[in-house]
Motif scaffolding. Sequence first.
Motif, PDB file in Angstrom:
ATOM      1  N   HIS A   1      -6.945  -2.434   0.339  1.00 43.18           N
ATOM      2  CA  HIS A   1      -6.789  -2.541   1.787  1.00 43.18           C
ATOM      3  C   HIS A   1      -5.322  -2.787   2.110  1.00 43.18           C
ATOM      4  O   HIS A   1      -4.689  -3.654   1.507  1.00 43.18           O
ATOM      5  N   PRO A   2      -4.738  -2.052   3.068  1.00 42.12           N
ATOM      6  CA  PRO A   2      -3.300  -2.195   3.319  1.00 42.12           C
ATOM      7  C   PRO A   2      -2.892  -3.561   3.857  1.00 42.12           C
ATOM      8  O   PRO A   2      -1.712  -3.935   3.746  1.00 42.12           O
ATOM      9  N   SER A   3      -3.859  -4.320   4.404  1.00 46.63           N
ATOM     10  CA  SER A   3      -3.521  -5.617   5.004  1.00 46.63           C
ATOM     11  C   SER A   3      -4.227  -6.772   4.315  1.00 46.63           C
ATOM     12  O   SER A   3      -4.514  -7.801   4.937  1.00 46.63           O
ATOM     13  N   TRP A   4      -4.510  -6.621   3.022  1.00 45.65           N
ATOM     14  CA  TRP A   4      -5.266  -7.688   2.358  1.00 45.65           C
ATOM     15  C   TRP A   4      -4.507  -9.011   2.349  1.00 45.65           C
ATOM     16  O   TRP A   4      -5.121 -10.080   2.420  1.00 45.65           O
ATOM     17  N   GLU A   5      -3.193  -8.980   2.290  1.00 44.23           N
ATOM     18  CA  GLU A   5      -2.435 -10.235   2.296  1.00 44.23           C
ATOM     19  C   GLU A   5      -2.564 -10.940   3.645  1.00 44.23           C
ATOM     20  O   GLU A   5      -2.670 -12.173   3.701  1.00 44.23           O
ATOM     21  N   THR A   6      -2.578 -10.166   4.709  1.00 39.06           N
ATOM     22  CA  THR A   6      -2.796 -10.740   6.039  1.00 39.06           C
ATOM     23  C   THR A   6      -4.183 -11.361   6.142  1.00 39.06           C
ATOM     24  O   THR A   6      -4.368 -12.409   6.787  1.00 39.06           O
ATOM     25  N   GLU A   7      -5.163 -10.744   5.489  1.00 42.65           N
ATOM     26  CA  GLU A   7      -6.518 -11.294   5.483  1.00 42.65           C
ATOM     27  C   GLU A   7      -6.562 -12.651   4.763  1.00 42.65           C
ATOM     28  O   GLU A   7      -7.263 -13.567   5.193  1.00 42.65           O
ATOM     29  N   LEU A   8      -5.818 -12.772   3.676  1.00 47.32           N
ATOM     30  CA  LEU A   8      -5.766 -14.072   2.998  1.00 47.32           C
ATOM     31  C   LEU A   8      -5.193 -15.130   3.925  1.00 47.32           C
ATOM     32  O   LEU A   8      -5.672 -16.273   3.959  1.00 47.32           O
TER      33      LEU A   8
END
Length: 276
Positions: free
Chosen positions: A89-96
């Motif tokens: 997912h391109p925004s997985w770090e934002t999800e964390l």
Amino acid sequence: MVDCHTHVFPPKIAPKLAAAIGHEFGTHPAGDGSAEDLLKHLDRAGLSHALCFTAALRPDQLIPANSWMLSLRRAHSRLIPLGTVHPDHPSWETELDRLERNGIRGLKIHPDLCGIALDSPRWNPVWEAAQGRFLLMIHMGPIRENGATLSRPRDLAVILKRFPGLEVIAAHLGGLYLWEETLAHLAGLDLYMDTSCCPGVVPEPAFAAILKRHDPERILFGSDYPLFAPDKQQAALGRLLTKIGMPSEKVFRNGASLARRLQTGGFPDLAPPPGH
């Protein structure tokens, strides 16, 4: 006491997913996969709380899955949800960041369902980001005896060596049906293992050998609801512990402190390794 391995699904799809899981395992599920049904099972088993999970099989499922877990956290104080992550997912770090900001400090990782092997370099940025921040519940081992798996104990051992700041629960006693590999590669390391799917399956000698090498206080009771009923798994694990001469309280009480840490949203005794 805490059930450290359960799954809860959104109401509209819970019965369908629970039935599918049961079909995959060749059994009728013990519950319908709803939060309300899990709470009834916890009461029946005399359990106060449960860690509950979801998983993103595809990148597009990541945000909805985590939103569902966040809604559970707001709605049910006895359920302690873990979020999930998909490395594509391109925004997985934002999800964390979103999970952390809203008090969820655990992640469920299911390499087999994602189709991304545990030892794939695609997970490395996730391991890096999770150090000192999130507890990881990692599915381990094949679904069926002698089945293929993307989650082997020996691969997890390598990851723990490379990323020493990770705090991990290795599900299914480190690897369902891979007891010898668990004993050789994971037993004695600084990680938790849960007992989900193991009572009635793990041979007594293998269980005894693992507990002889691995700190019993790092073994967690887990039922794998809705596949199995917590009270029946509790009784089966108690019988297994009695047969190998291990007092049951050495296992059944271990989830409480972990649950408290997840509820308070912090890991004060964890610090990232130097350089992170």
